[in-house]
Design a protein around this motif. Structure first.
Motif, PDB file in Angstrom:
ATOM      1  N   ILE A   1      87.595  24.407 130.125  1.00 47.54           N
ATOM      2  CA  ILE A   1      86.440  23.828 130.825  1.00 47.54           C
ATOM      3  C   ILE A   1      85.378  24.897 131.085  1.00 47.54           C
ATOM      4  O   ILE A   1      84.176  24.678 130.854  1.00 47.54           O
ATOM      5  CB  ILE A   1      86.882  23.164 132.138  1.00 47.54           C
ATOM      6  N   LEU A   2      85.799  26.054 131.554  1.00 41.83           N
ATOM      7  CA  LEU A   2      84.846  27.135 131.818  1.00 41.83           C
ATOM      8  C   LEU A   2      84.168  27.581 130.532  1.00 41.83           C
ATOM      9  O   LEU A   2      82.941  27.774 130.485  1.00 41.83           O
ATOM     10  CB  LEU A   2      85.573  28.314 132.478  1.00 41.83           C
ATOM     11  N   TYR A   3      84.954  27.753 129.475  1.00 48.77           N
ATOM     12  CA  TYR A   3      84.439  28.160 128.169  1.00 48.77           C
ATOM     13  C   TYR A   3      83.345  27.197 127.696  1.00 48.77           C
ATOM     14  O   TYR A   3      82.225  27.604 127.361  1.00 48.77           O
ATOM     15  CB  TYR A   3      85.607  28.188 127.178  1.00 48.77           C
ATOM     16  N   LYS A   4      83.667  25.908 127.685  1.00 53.88           N
ATOM     17  CA  LYS A   4      82.719  24.923 127.152  1.00 53.88           C
ATOM     18  C   LYS A   4      81.544  24.689 128.084  1.00 53.88           C
ATOM     19  O   LYS A   4      80.438  24.348 127.626  1.00 53.88           O
ATOM     20  CB  LYS A   4      83.464  23.626 126.826  1.00 53.88           C
ATOM     21  N   SER A   5      81.739  24.884 129.373  1.00 52.77           N
ATOM     22  CA  SER A   5      80.613  24.785 130.305  1.00 52.77           C
ATOM     23  C   SER A   5      79.572  25.861 130.010  1.00 52.77           C
ATOM     24  O   SER A   5      78.368  25.601 130.019  1.00 52.77           O
ATOM     25  CB  SER A   5      81.105  24.928 131.751  1.00 52.77           C
ATOM     26  N   LEU A   6      80.042  27.072 129.737  1.00 52.59           N
ATOM     27  CA  LEU A   6      79.112  28.154 129.420  1.00 52.59           C
ATOM     28  C   LEU A   6      78.377  27.888 128.107  1.00 52.59           C
ATOM     29  O   LEU A   6      77.186  28.168 127.985  1.00 52.59           O
ATOM     30  CB  LEU A   6      79.861  29.484 129.349  1.00 52.59           C
ATOM     31  N   VAL A   7      79.091  27.339 127.129  1.00 57.33           N
ATOM     32  CA  VAL A   7      78.484  27.075 125.823  1.00 57.33           C
ATOM     33  C   VAL A   7      77.472  25.938 125.901  1.00 57.33           C
ATOM     34  O   VAL A   7      76.338  26.055 125.419  1.00 57.33           O
ATOM     35  CB  VAL A   7      79.563  26.767 124.778  1.00 57.33           C
ATOM     36  N   TYR A   8      77.864  24.829 126.527  1.00 57.48           N
ATOM     37  CA  TYR A   8      77.032  23.622 126.469  1.00 57.48           C
ATOM     38  C   TYR A   8      76.025  23.507 127.604  1.00 57.48           C
ATOM     39  O   TYR A   8      74.937  22.968 127.405  1.00 57.48           O
ATOM     40  CB  TYR A   8      77.922  22.383 126.423  1.00 57.48           C
ATOM     41  N   PHE A   9      76.344  23.990 128.788  1.00 63.66           N
ATOM     42  CA  PHE A   9      75.406  23.908 129.900  1.00 63.66           C
ATOM     43  C   PHE A   9      74.543  25.160 130.014  1.00 63.66           C
ATOM     44  O   PHE A   9      73.341  25.076 130.229  1.00 63.66           O
ATOM     45  CB  PHE A   9      76.150  23.682 131.223  1.00 63.66           C
ATOM     46  N   ALA A  10      75.172  26.327 129.890  1.00 60.94           N
ATOM     47  CA  ALA A  10      74.427  27.581 130.039  1.00 60.94           C
ATOM     48  C   ALA A  10      73.862  28.082 128.720  1.00 60.94           C
ATOM     49  O   ALA A  10      73.103  29.052 128.709  1.00 60.94           O
ATOM     50  CB  ALA A  10      75.330  28.653 130.646  1.00 60.94           C
ATOM     51  N   LYS A  11      74.238  27.429 127.600  1.00 59.33           N
ATOM     52  CA  LYS A  11      73.780  27.843 126.265  1.00 59.33           C
ATOM     53  C   LYS A  11      74.105  29.322 126.000  1.00 59.33           C
ATOM     54  O   LYS A  11      73.320  30.048 125.385  1.00 59.33           O
ATOM     55  CB  LYS A  11      72.267  27.611 126.103  1.00 59.33           C
ATOM     56  N   ALA A  12      75.253  29.756 126.486  1.00 56.03           N
ATOM     57  CA  ALA A  12      75.662  31.144 126.327  1.00 56.03           C
ATOM     58  C   ALA A  12      76.075  31.428 124.891  1.00 56.03           C
ATOM     59  O   ALA A  12      76.563  30.546 124.177  1.00 56.03           O
ATOM     60  CB  ALA A  12      76.816  31.468 127.268  1.00 56.03           C
ATOM     61  N   LYS A  13      75.886  32.667 124.484  1.00 58.56           N
ATOM     62  CA  LYS A  13      76.387  33.129 123.195  1.00 58.56           C
ATOM     63  C   LYS A  13      77.843  33.542 123.377  1.00 58.56           C
ATOM     64  O   LYS A  13      78.217  34.063 124.439  1.00 58.56           O
ATOM     65  CB  LYS A  13      75.573  34.311 122.691  1.00 58.56           C
ATOM     66  N   VAL A  14      78.671  33.347 122.343  1.00 64.12           N
ATOM     67  CA  VAL A  14      80.087  33.664 122.502  1.00 64.12           C
ATOM     68  C   VAL A  14      80.704  34.108 121.180  1.00 64.12           C
ATOM     69  O   VAL A  14      80.324  33.650 120.105  1.00 64.12           O
ATOM     70  CB  VAL A  14      80.860  32.442 123.068  1.00 64.12           C
ATOM     71  N   GLY A  15      81.645  35.017 121.296  1.00 63.31           N
ATOM     72  CA  GLY A  15      82.522  35.384 120.192  1.00 63.31           C
ATOM     73  C   GLY A  15      83.925  35.434 120.752  1.00 63.31           C
ATOM     74  O   GLY A  15      84.131  35.855 121.894  1.00 63.31           O
ATOM     75  N   ALA A  16      84.914  34.973 119.978  1.00 60.66           N
ATOM     76  CA  ALA A  16      86.276  34.897 120.505  1.00 60.66           C
ATOM     77  C   ALA A  16      87.289  35.324 119.458  1.00 60.66           C
ATOM     78  O   ALA A  16      87.044  35.211 118.250  1.00 60.66           O
ATOM     79  CB  ALA A  16      86.579  33.479 120.986  1.00 60.66           C
ATOM     80  N   VAL A  17      88.445  35.777 119.938  1.00 63.14           N
ATOM     81  CA  VAL A  17      89.463  36.301 119.044  1.00 63.14           C
ATOM     82  C   VAL A  17      90.839  36.094 119.667  1.00 63.14           C
ATOM     83  O   VAL A  17      90.977  36.044 120.891  1.00 63.14           O
ATOM     84  CB  VAL A  17      89.194  37.804 118.774  1.00 63.14           C
ATOM     85  N   ILE A  18      91.856  35.936 118.813  1.00 60.77           N
ATOM     86  CA  ILE A  18      93.249  35.975 119.246  1.00 60.77           C
ATOM     87  C   ILE A  18      93.731  37.408 119.049  1.00 60.77           C
ATOM     88  O   ILE A  18      93.594  37.974 117.955  1.00 60.77           O
ATOM     89  CB  ILE A  18      94.143  35.014 118.436  1.00 60.77           C
ATOM     90  N   THR A  19      94.296  37.988 120.103  1.00 58.87           N
ATOM     91  CA  THR A  19      94.767  39.360 120.022  1.00 58.87           C
ATOM     92  C   THR A  19      96.232  39.450 120.438  1.00 58.87           C
ATOM     93  O   THR A  19      96.781  38.502 120.990  1.00 58.87           O
ATOM     94  CB  THR A  19      93.893  40.280 120.907  1.00 58.87           C
TER      95      THR A  19
END
Length: 301
Positions: free
Chosen positions: A253-271
């Motif tokens: 929810i936090l991840y998608k809120s930042l993407v869709y509401f805040a229009k944040a840029k994101v990069g993600a990885v499995i480590t």
């Protein structure tokens, strides 16, 4: 301030590294490959049905055909594509594993194979780096995509994974905030109990390379002003670099809120595996996929 665009700088040393893509015959994936090759970010090993891959490249990405930075390999099916992509990483022919059109479960089955996979005895976890407009630093969120209900030991391992990523991006001693709904320890709220235990583990050297401060609600983790209003005046209050979410639902929810509401840029990885893994989604933009590649390449250093 470090920005996500800094992760895709072709002058960085990761430009000589190879990304192995399982089931690469997908327009969205090849668009990312095209962007990366155009910037000289890295080289690629594209694995899929030879005919499908060649046809798609010829029709939509002709500049990738016979490109010096692009190799291809034929795969009979998704299972074979996953096995080849993982093998390339295991044998050091590639530094990063990336998901193409293959189902995530099939790729992760190959990653987790006891003999032929990429496990190194560590917890695998998802780390996302967000660039939010108007904010003075990157914010890392973990774990929004791998561990559904991590216990205390898993949370400690998840923190350690995220700290290593942050350090590779130049954040020498990141501040980690285990998130909860309140800032006090409440025996009826497991997230607060875990947060208090994680702070103690950090003090005792069981979690290293960072400062763990919590439990903290989101506002008090990222806003110095909000923290002061709550009477939290420590040096780390409101200055978190890494947000540890209690479970995958809250993280998602936090991840998608930042993407869709805040229009944040994101990069993600499995480590936590032998090499970083980029699990792309069809809903991710090509630019987000490129940022994820940049993050993974830095994490592979």
């Amino acid at each position: 301030m470090l920005k996500l665009d800094d992760l895709i700088n072709p002058e960085m040393p990761q430009a000589t590294r190879t990304v192995s893509i399982a089931a690469a015959a997908d327009s969205a994936v090849l668009e990312t490959v095209s962007l990366a090759v155009g910037q000289g970010l890295c080289t690629f090993l594209l694995i899929d049905d030879r005919q499908e891959l060649a046809s798609l490249m010829a029709d939509d990405f002709p500049h990738l055909v016979n490109h010096a930075d692009v190799r291809t390999s034929h795969a009979r099916d998704f299972t074979d594509a996953a096995a080849q992509a993982v093998k390339a990483v295991r044998e050091n022919d590639a530094a990063v594993l990336m998901k193409g059109r293959i189902p995530t479960a099939l790729l992760m089955k190959a990653v987790l194979h006891a003999e032929k996979g990429l496990r190194i005895g560590r917890t695998l976890s998802h780390v996302a780096a967000f660039e939010v407009a108007g904010y003075d630093r990157l914010i890392f969120i973990t774990d929004a995509g791998m561990n559904p209900e991590p216990d205390l030991n898993s949370k400690a391992a998840i923190i350690q994974n995220a700290v290593e990523i942050a350090q590779k991006l130049g954040i020498e001693k990141p501040v980690v905030a285990p998130l909860a709904a309140v800032e006090i320890v409440n025996p009826k709220m497991q997230a607060t109990l875990d947060a208090a235990a994680l702070v103690a583990m950090n003090v005792r050297g069981q979690i290293t390379g960072c400062i763990v401060d919590g439990p903290l609600a989101l506002d008090n983790a990222v806003s110095v002003e909000a923290a002061r209003h709550k009477g939290l005046t420590g040096e780390t209050a409101g200055r978190a670099d890494i947000l540890l979410v209690p479970n995958i639902e809250s993280g998602n929810i936090l991840y998608k809120s930042l993407v869709y509401f805040a229009k944040a840029k994101v990069g993600a990885v499995i480590t936590g595996a032998k090499a970083p893994i980029v699990l792309t989604s069809r809903s991710d933009s090509a630019q987000s996929k490129l940022y994820s590649l940049g993050l993974a390449l830095h994490a592979s250093d």
